[in-house]
Design a protein around this motif. Sequence first.
Motif, PDB file in Angstrom:
ATOM      1  N   LEU A 256     -52.057 -55.329  93.290  1.00 18.42           N
ATOM      2  CA  LEU A 256     -51.000 -56.151  92.691  1.00 18.42           C
ATOM      3  C   LEU A 256     -50.459 -55.523  91.410  1.00 18.42           C
ATOM      4  CD1 LEU A 256     -52.140 -59.848  93.147  1.00 18.42           C
ATOM      5  CD2 LEU A 256     -50.144 -58.713  94.102  1.00 18.42           C
ATOM      6  N   ALA A 257     -51.369 -55.059  90.561  1.00 16.59           N
ATOM      7  CA  ALA A 257     -50.926 -54.480  89.289  1.00 16.59           C
ATOM      8  C   ALA A 257     -50.055 -53.259  89.547  1.00 16.59           C
ATOM      9  CB  ALA A 257     -52.134 -54.126  88.422  1.00 16.59           C
ATOM     10  N   LEU A 258     -50.498 -52.397  90.486  1.00 15.29           N
ATOM     11  CA  LEU A 258     -49.695 -51.208  90.794  1.00 15.29           C
ATOM     12  C   LEU A 258     -48.385 -51.602  91.459  1.00 15.29           C
ATOM     13  CD1 LEU A 258     -52.391 -48.612  91.909  1.00 15.29           C
ATOM     14  CD2 LEU A 258     -51.127 -48.728  89.752  1.00 15.29           C
TER      15      LEU A 258
ATOM     16  N   PHE B 290     -47.244 -51.822  79.779  1.00 15.19           N
ATOM     17  CA  PHE B 290     -47.799 -52.304  81.048  1.00 15.19           C
ATOM     18  C   PHE B 290     -48.998 -51.478  81.507  1.00 15.19           C
ATOM     19  CE2 PHE B 290     -48.012 -53.006  85.592  1.00 15.19           C
ATOM     20  CZ  PHE B 290     -47.753 -54.357  85.699  1.00 15.19           C
ATOM     21  N   LEU B 291     -48.812 -50.164  81.551  1.00 16.72           N
ATOM     22  CA  LEU B 291     -49.914 -49.308  82.002  1.00 16.72           C
ATOM     23  C   LEU B 291     -51.071 -49.330  81.018  1.00 16.72           C
ATOM     24  CD1 LEU B 291     -48.457 -46.078  83.615  1.00 16.72           C
ATOM     25  CD2 LEU B 291     -49.701 -47.959  84.694  1.00 16.72           C
ATOM     26  N   GLY B 292     -50.745 -49.471  79.741  1.00 20.68           N
ATOM     27  CA  GLY B 292     -51.783 -49.538  78.712  1.00 20.68           C
ATOM     28  C   GLY B 292     -52.731 -50.689  78.990  1.00 20.68           C
TER      29      GLY B 292
ATOM     30  N   ALA C  29     -61.009 -54.515  86.770  1.00 21.05           N
ATOM     31  CA  ALA C  29     -59.786 -54.619  87.563  1.00 21.05           C
ATOM     32  C   ALA C  29     -59.145 -55.997  87.382  1.00 21.05           C
ATOM     33  CB  ALA C  29     -60.089 -54.353  89.030  1.00 21.05           C
ATOM     34  N   LEU C  30     -59.982 -57.014  87.330  1.00 23.88           N
ATOM     35  CA  LEU C  30     -59.453 -58.371  87.120  1.00 23.88           C
ATOM     36  C   LEU C  30     -58.863 -58.512  85.727  1.00 23.88           C
ATOM     37  CD1 LEU C  30     -61.731 -61.157  88.576  1.00 23.88           C
ATOM     38  CD2 LEU C  30     -59.442 -60.465  89.227  1.00 23.88           C
ATOM     39  N   TYR C  31     -59.600 -58.006  84.733  1.00 26.97           N
ATOM     40  CA  TYR C  31     -59.060 -58.027  83.367  1.00 26.97           C
ATOM     41  C   TYR C  31     -57.696 -57.364  83.335  1.00 26.97           C
ATOM     42  CZ  TYR C  31     -63.844 -58.892  81.584  1.00 26.97           C
ATOM     43  OH  TYR C  31     -65.079 -59.399  81.309  1.00 26.97           O
ATOM     44  N   ALA C  32     -57.605 -56.226  84.034  1.00 26.85           N
ATOM     45  CA  ALA C  32     -56.380 -55.443  84.002  1.00 26.85           C
ATOM     46  C   ALA C  32     -55.209 -56.245  84.565  1.00 26.85           C
ATOM     47  CB  ALA C  32     -56.576 -54.149  84.786  1.00 26.85           C
ATOM     48  N   LEU C  33     -55.443 -56.872  85.724  1.00 20.64           N
ATOM     49  CA  LEU C  33     -54.366 -57.650  86.349  1.00 20.64           C
ATOM     50  C   LEU C  33     -53.892 -58.749  85.393  1.00 20.64           C
ATOM     51  CD1 LEU C  33     -52.655 -58.347  88.813  1.00 20.64           C
ATOM     52  CD2 LEU C  33     -54.536 -59.729  89.671  1.00 20.64           C
TER      53      LEU C  33
END
Lengths: 293, 313, 390
Positions: free
Chosen positions: A155-157, A241-243, A22-26
């Motif tokens: 945050l990402a969403l 972004f979603l990728g 999740a952190l990587y993603a953000l």
Amino acid sequence: MQELLDPVVLGQLLIGGLLAGALYALLACGLNLVFGVMRIINIAHADLMLVGAFAAWVLFATLGLNPVVALALVVPAAFLFGYGLQAVLIERVVGRPLLASLLATYGVSILLVNLGLLIFGSDYKSVPVWQGSFVVGEFVIPKPRAAAGAVAVALALGVYFFLERTRLGKAMRAVSEHPHVATICGIDTRRIRMIAFGLAAAMAAAAGAMLSMIYSFSPLTSADFIQKCFAIIIIGGMGNFLGALYGGLLLGVVEAYVGGVLTTQWAEAVAYLLLVLVLLVRPTGLRGAADVR
Amino acid sequence: MSVRQLAVAAALVAAAAALPLVASEYHQSFMLQLFMMVALAQAWNLISGMTGYVSFGHAAFFGIGAYAGALLLQYGFPWWLAVVKGALIAAAVSAPIGLLTLRLRGPYFAIAMLGLNEVARIVATLWVDLTRGGSGISLSPALLPGLSVNYYTMLLLAIAATALVAWIHRGRFGLELRAIREDEGAAEMVGVNTVRNKLSAFVLSAAIPGAVGAVFVMYTSYLNPSSAFAASLNIQMIVMVMFGGTGTVWGPVLGAGIVMLVREFLWAQFPALHLALLGAMLLVVVLFLPGGVMSVFARRKRMRPEVITRESR
Amino acid sequence: MKRLWLLMWFAGFVLAAVGGAAAAQEVVVGTSVALTGKYDRTGREQLQGFQMWVEEVNARGGLLGRKVRLVHYDDESKPETGAKLYEKLITDDKVDLLIGPYSSDVTMAASTVAEKHNFPMVSSGASASEIWERGFKNIFGLYTLAETYMDQILEFGKSKGLKKIALVYENTAFPRGVASGVKAKAKSLGMQVVYEEEYGKASTDFTSMIVKIKARKPDMIVGGSYLPDSTAFVRQAKENRLTAKIFAFAVGPGLPDFGKNLGLDAEGVMGNTQWEPTLNIPGAREFADKYKAKHGHEPGYHAGGGYGAGQVLEAAVKKAGATDRDKVRQALFDLDTVTAFGRFKVDATGKQVGKPGYTVQWIDGERHVVLPASAATRKIVYPFKDWAKR
């Protein structure tokens, strides 16, 4: 090896992987946002994350603020910092060949890392709050990681829906997809770029503040993260972004399982191996990447 | 190269060759490191300066050469053979890598090379039987040649690398490489064999760090994965070339000299400051002086180095 | 352009000349310590130990009637930088005496340079035995060897009937030395290493490792570690509810920062120490008090080792009656003395054989010597309290 057939071990690895992912993603989403809007790969992106981590550490050490509370200060400050950085520096390399922007952000990165070393030294820091964990049946969920994961996904969403639903977000996507058309339609592309960079910096700093609760970090920690980010955006598709969101979660889980099946040293290598492999098989990334040239 | 440039070059070489007669061991050490950086900068210049394919991972070849050199010395090979083989092994490894990565354009190539350096470091860490992993290889002083041997070998490598770049720069090969840099598609259309040219440049630019790595390990006598595949080495190569002047013959030499002097002044007291300064130098050059310091001196020259401003889009 | 070249050339020489001058009437002692990088904390302590010795020896009238001056550089925790710096110390600063750097891997590199110049080096910051297995004649250790670090703890575990050990360690010289010692000792005690893994970085995420260790249900967790990794491991062990009867780590628990960073979570964690202020060694308490007055905290063993290294050099120079390299080397081989750091006596390879090691445990927010019983300041707390019950 037999413990890998144990559902508790498998589940626990999945939990660990998703929370790290999740952190990587953000972090990676911000990198891709910048790339999408201005075709710049920001090598200093993970250093912006550490700016957030150190900000959270300072706020904790001086005011005793919990990093989740500190987000209220760190995120807007990082937004302004990113906005300013774009206005002063990055704007100068927009539209120039990629190598100019690559080297310019590389310079920013070297500068930030070493200023960090000058100010904070290379001691590992961490913010010890919410230690301990929730126990759910057989599974253990560390509290700081749970909090960090929740904040990261939210945050990402949040930024995703901003891009999808708001006028400004739509303008940003327009600049990203058809810069010339966007200009003709009267969108102030310069302002959009500054907001995009500010948003990316804010996301990176938020990731950093969350990271401060989980890992020990020093200014040199950014090197590991930026390279993982590159792997993620190449797997997820550059500018997508979603990728980046999916790619981040995927990398976290893959790392956890590789760490489980092989060793942690292999887990740290897996991002690079994936990166090189994906590039060799699909030179433009797994998902249809935005035009790079 | 003009007669004047040749004269300057000859004078420099003569001075460097005579230096050990007058300078202390420490000053020789400093010069040795300067030669090392000149050779590395030229290697980076050869691929990234000339073709526009920016490598963020050339330290990988340095590390491969260093490990090859260290192991060969341990197996009892004479030092000169270790250096030659260091170059050959690095070149041999680079060929398949180049074949695969040079298909990638722009940022993808840069990122792939960055990843490659990390992969090389991880391989050196995990292949404990060969490299002793993170414990590193410590070479016995009995196996190592003296300082003067290292000094002259490194000098020779710096000269060879510079001469190679000068020679390529003048000839058809260099012209074709620059054509690739300006517009690869167009170059291909007018009959330039881009694949072969890029690969040749890449392999040559890997052989030099390979040899340099082997000499470096003879000089420091100790090697571990993080010193062999150091990210700071990549930074230095890039900054030196960018600062001096990308794609030119003398730019990397000038850049290496300036950066090494800055380093020497600041390094012992302020290690973080000197790297921060390198970052600032890189920014200034990219933003305000794309041709590097050489472009200031070479205004009159017909061919201005403008890899950054004119790289194909 | 020519002019620029000339300018650079001369600049190089001028620069070179600046560093050179060293006064003749001084004894110059050279060292490199990590002031940045991963060994920053421990390196700094060691340097402060040296510096206290320098002050004191000068107050006593110096060495052989000459004033002592310390030249030190930052090796950035990197072996290759360490090698360069010792080259510089020997050839450029022309030091009379050498003290080794902190950490086994930087010492591996630095000692090769010293050996090349046939220059004796007193090492207070290295304990991996492979340093002394290369046939060198110029490296003299103060520390008890890494291989023996966990012996007392394993023997204690054996006495409590513990059998299963999980062993994790960093992949560099010293932690590997600790690990090979643990494996050998476990074998001789009939204990079993049920889990073993190397890791690459102090910043490692240990989650996957801990999940696997949990599944093996070990009695003892033993780490070949430095400060940052031992701190991170204990934190993540708590987060993931990893339990065992004994938690023991190298280096980290021996430092004040371990308790500072972990707070209550440090309770019960065992570790090793080369030295503690509380040990019954002449001069130890005095040194510790002075150090505390100056730096505001009790010295850890890294500071004690730095101070002891100075005293060893002092004893050797006095014995040799000169700073001549050959005489000092011989004196170091012959010396059998007790400094504030403990006994100094080396074998024919320069390896320390005179000094014992000690075991510490964090009890009630303080670091106490618990083993051997003769030096203990508190009774050992056993078993390690379950995270859930804290």
